[in-house]
Design a protein around this motif. Structure first.
Motif, short mmCIF file in Angstrom:
data_model
loop_
_atom_site.label_atom_id
_atom_site.label_comp_id
_atom_site.label_asym_id
_atom_site.label_seq_id
_atom_site.Cartn_x
_atom_site.Cartn_y
_atom_site.Cartn_z
N THR A 1 0.88 72.93 -48.41
CA THR A 1 1.22 71.62 -47.86
C THR A 1 2.64 71.22 -48.27
OG1 THR A 1 -1.10 70.95 -47.98
CG2 THR A 1 0.55 69.20 -47.73
N PHE A 2 3.44 70.87 -47.29
CA PHE A 2 4.81 70.43 -47.58
C PHE A 2 4.82 68.93 -47.87
CE2 PHE A 2 5.78 74.39 -45.47
CZ PHE A 2 6.90 74.84 -46.16
N GLY B 1 12.50 73.28 -47.99
CA GLY B 1 11.18 72.68 -48.07
C GLY B 1 10.65 72.68 -49.49
N VAL B 2 9.80 71.69 -49.78
CA VAL B 2 9.13 71.58 -51.08
C VAL B 2 7.64 71.43 -50.82
CG1 VAL B 2 8.90 70.30 -53.23
CG2 VAL B 2 11.15 70.49 -52.13
N THR B 3 6.84 72.31 -51.39
CA THR B 3 5.39 72.27 -51.19
C THR B 3 4.70 71.61 -52.37
OG1 THR B 3 4.91 74.39 -52.26
CG2 THR B 3 5.56 74.45 -49.94
N GLN B 4 3.47 71.20 -52.13
CA GLN B 4 2.62 70.77 -53.24
C GLN B 4 2.32 71.97 -54.14
OE1 GLN B 4 -0.94 68.98 -51.72
NE2 GLN B 4 0.01 66.99 -51.36
N LYS B 5 1.98 71.67 -55.37
CA LYS B 5 1.59 72.73 -56.30
C LYS B 5 0.41 73.50 -55.71
CE LYS B 5 0.24 73.45 -61.12
NZ LYS B 5 -0.06 72.78 -62.42
N TRP B 6 0.54 74.79 -55.62
CA TRP B 6 -0.46 75.64 -54.98
C TRP B 6 -0.93 76.68 -55.97
CZ3 TRP B 6 0.15 80.83 -52.54
CH2 TRP B 6 -0.95 81.18 -51.75
N ARG B 7 -2.19 76.58 -56.40
CA ARG B 7 -2.72 77.48 -57.40
C ARG B 7 -4.12 77.95 -57.00
NH1 ARG B 7 1.80 77.01 -58.11
NH2 ARG B 7 2.97 76.46 -59.99
N PRO B 8 -4.24 78.89 -56.06
CA PRO B 8 -5.56 79.42 -55.70
C PRO B 8 -6.20 80.11 -56.90
CG PRO B 8 -3.81 80.79 -54.77
CD PRO B 8 -3.15 79.57 -55.33
N ASN C 1 8.84 84.82 -60.36
CA ASN C 1 8.25 85.59 -59.27
C ASN C 1 8.47 84.88 -57.95
OD1 ASN C 1 7.16 87.71 -60.82
ND2 ASN C 1 5.38 86.47 -61.37
N ALA C 2 8.61 85.64 -56.90
CA ALA C 2 8.84 85.07 -55.57
C ALA C 2 7.97 85.78 -54.55
CB ALA C 2 10.31 85.18 -55.18
N ARG C 3 7.59 85.04 -53.51
CA ARG C 3 6.89 85.63 -52.37
C ARG C 3 7.88 85.74 -51.22
NH1 ARG C 3 2.70 88.78 -51.74
NH2 ARG C 3 2.79 88.25 -53.94
N VAL C 4 8.17 86.98 -50.84
CA VAL C 4 9.08 87.25 -49.73
C VAL C 4 8.20 87.47 -48.50
CG1 VAL C 4 10.96 88.71 -48.91
CG2 VAL C 4 10.65 88.35 -51.37
N THR C 5 8.26 86.57 -47.53
CA THR C 5 7.25 86.56 -46.48
C THR C 5 7.76 85.90 -45.21
OG1 THR C 5 4.95 85.92 -46.02
CG2 THR C 5 6.28 84.37 -47.30
N GLY C 6 6.91 85.86 -44.21
CA GLY C 6 7.23 85.19 -42.96
C GLY C 6 6.91 83.71 -43.00
N ARG C 7 7.45 82.97 -42.04
CA ARG C 7 7.29 81.52 -42.05
C ARG C 7 5.85 81.09 -41.78
NH1 ARG C 7 7.68 78.58 -37.34
NH2 ARG C 7 8.93 77.02 -38.44
N ASP C 8 5.03 81.96 -41.15
CA ASP C 8 3.63 81.62 -40.88
C ASP C 8 2.78 81.61 -42.15
OD1 ASP C 8 4.07 81.32 -38.19
OD2 ASP C 8 3.39 83.33 -37.65
N PHE C 9 3.31 82.16 -43.24
CA PHE C 9 2.55 82.21 -44.50
C PHE C 9 2.05 80.84 -44.90
CE2 PHE C 9 2.27 81.90 -49.10
CZ PHE C 9 1.58 83.04 -49.46
N PHE C 10 2.87 79.82 -44.74
CA PHE C 10 2.54 78.48 -45.24
C PHE C 10 1.35 77.88 -44.48
CE2 PHE C 10 7.08 79.27 -45.85
CZ PHE C 10 7.16 79.17 -47.23
N SER C 11 1.33 78.04 -43.17
CA SER C 11 0.21 77.50 -42.40
C SER C 11 -1.04 78.36 -42.57
CB SER C 11 0.58 77.42 -40.92
OG SER C 11 0.89 78.70 -40.38
#
Length: 437
Positions: free
Chosen positions: A135-136, A186-193, A120-130
């Protein structure tokens, strides 16, 4: 005096090991069942991003013509059309915004040893991460230029980096999404809300994506959604371009508005945009409407916690009440058998209050032991939930609030069960038992 009461309680529990075991087991089973359901409910109802949940807003537009209705209470669709998402993303203003869809790709390294897998992928804008606090650890989001040019770039999380390359510092490396080569920026930390609150249209408790690509890829590479697509009128869509230009609803859109002034300004821009679109033949309604709902309001709006969840919690407390009723009967029998001992204590000067407190301490100790064992039962129950329902993996856990609540509920339940037996035994008349002795 309290320490003395604990000593007496411990001696009393040891004198009747079978009855003590049955009472501890009863309260432990009741707590185990109750805390299993209550823990899942607690995790469901938690604010998933508490420090900024009141500043993140899901955007909805009433796009339908007059006479058309939707399945929401306020008659506003959950999602946006592609043209609306593109136009809102281009609005002026210094605020973070992100259009997004859920998509998916076959991921591989195009080598004989690289086995492709569907992701699965999230297709989104660059502001999504902030906006959503990713966290990168290496690199960062794609640039505005890369987004505008639909550059073949991708962001992955550390878990996927380890899976593909055996390390996390992979910025500059490439992977393939189907037949398209993408550079990792970029590589982010594991993100699991715990709750997938940013996309409740595709399951509230699914796993968060580990792969992110720019939203401009939708048009550049015909990236379609893997989520829900809805429509309010018949439209002939012969190809993907027709879908992008249609009134079909399939895009989620979020904004971050940090002040009331920003929210008011954005609301004014939304209304001006809708009036402009109405002049162009869309939004044919007498009254234009939009909605901005923050994270918690959005979860309530989407019924993340259903009535079934609430009923299940209620049933578990009813089961606990049955366990408490059984404990009450056992305590009543046990305490009344000790009436003669209590009579002697009363004759030696112990007051009714002291006898009452002594027995409450005993049932409190019983509750503490049962609560501790109940936590273990609850952990087994939550393990079963995690193994049975993969999408509950992040929810079927006990945080410190639940860990502290378990013994507190157990002690309270046992004290409630022990109130009547303790009151009854403290009213023992010393003379009656002294004559018997």
């Amino acid at each position: 005096m309290f320490v003395h009461y604990i000593d007496l309680a411990w001696r009393s529990l040891r004198q009747t090991p079978m009855v003590t075991f049955l009472m501890i087991l009863a309260i432990a089973i009741g707590i185990g069942v109750t805390m299993t359901t209550l823990s899942v409910y607690h995790m469901m109802s938690m604010d998933p991003i508490p420090h900024k949940s009141d500043r993140l807003f899901a955007v909805q537009l009433q796009t339908m013509d007059d006479g058309e209705t939707w399945l929401t209470d306020d008659d506003i669709p959950y999602q946006l059309t592609y043209p609306d998402a593109i136009n809102l993303a281009a609005l002026p203003g210094e605020f973070a915004r992100a259009a997004m869809i859920r998509a998916g790709f076959s991921v591989h390294l195009n080598t004989p040893r690289s086995k492709p897998f569907i992701e699965n992928a999230r297709v989104t804008g660059r502001d999504f991460f902030s906006m959503f606090d990713l966290t990168f650890i290496h690199g960062g989001a794609w640039t505005e230029a890369q987004s505008r040019d639909a550059a073949p770039v991708v962001v992955i999380d550390e878990e996927m980096a380890q899976q593909l390359f055996g390390r996390t510092d992979v910025v500059g490396e490439s992977l393939f999404l189907g037949e398209r080569r993408q550079e990792i920026v970029g590589v982010t930390q594991k993100w699991r809300p715990t709750i997938k609150f940013y996309d409740l249209n595709n399951g509230s408790f699914g796993k968060a994506e580990r792969l992110f690509v720019p939203f401009s890829h939708v048009k550049a590479y015909d990236v379609d959604t893997w989520g829900n697509t809805n429509g309010w009128k018949f439209e002939e869509t012969r190809d993907f371009n027709d879908k992008m230009n249609s009134e079909m609803l399939w895009i989620q859109f979020w904004v971050q508005l940090d002040t009331p002034q920003q929210r008011q300004a954005f609301g004014d821009m939304l209304m001006a945009y809708m009036q402009q679109q109405q002049n162009q033949g869309r939004f044919n309604r007498d009254t234009l409407a939009y909605s901005l709902q923050d994270v918690n309001a959005w979860m309530n709006y989407n019924d993340v916690i259903s009535e079934d969840n609430k009923i299940l919690v209620g049933l578990s407390f009813m089961f606990l009440a049955v366990c408490v009723a059984n404990i009450l009967g056992l305590l009543l029998a046990k305490f009344m058998r000790r009436a003669a001992d209590v009579g002697v204590r009363r004759a030696l000067g112990a007051s009714k209050r002291q006898v009452f407190y002594q027995h409450l301490v005993e049932v409190g100790l019983l509750g503490l032991l049962g609560g501790a064992l109940g936590v273990l039962f609850a952990q087994l129950g939550l393990l079963g939930v995690r193994q049975t329902y993969n999408y509950y993996e992040s929810l079927a856990n006990m945080d410190w609030v639940m860990l502290l609540s378990a013994p507190a509920i157990a002690i309270s339940a046992c004290i409630l069960a022990g109130l009547y037996p303790a009151w009854l035994v403290c009213r023992t008349t010393p003379a009656t038992h002294l004559k018997v002795q």
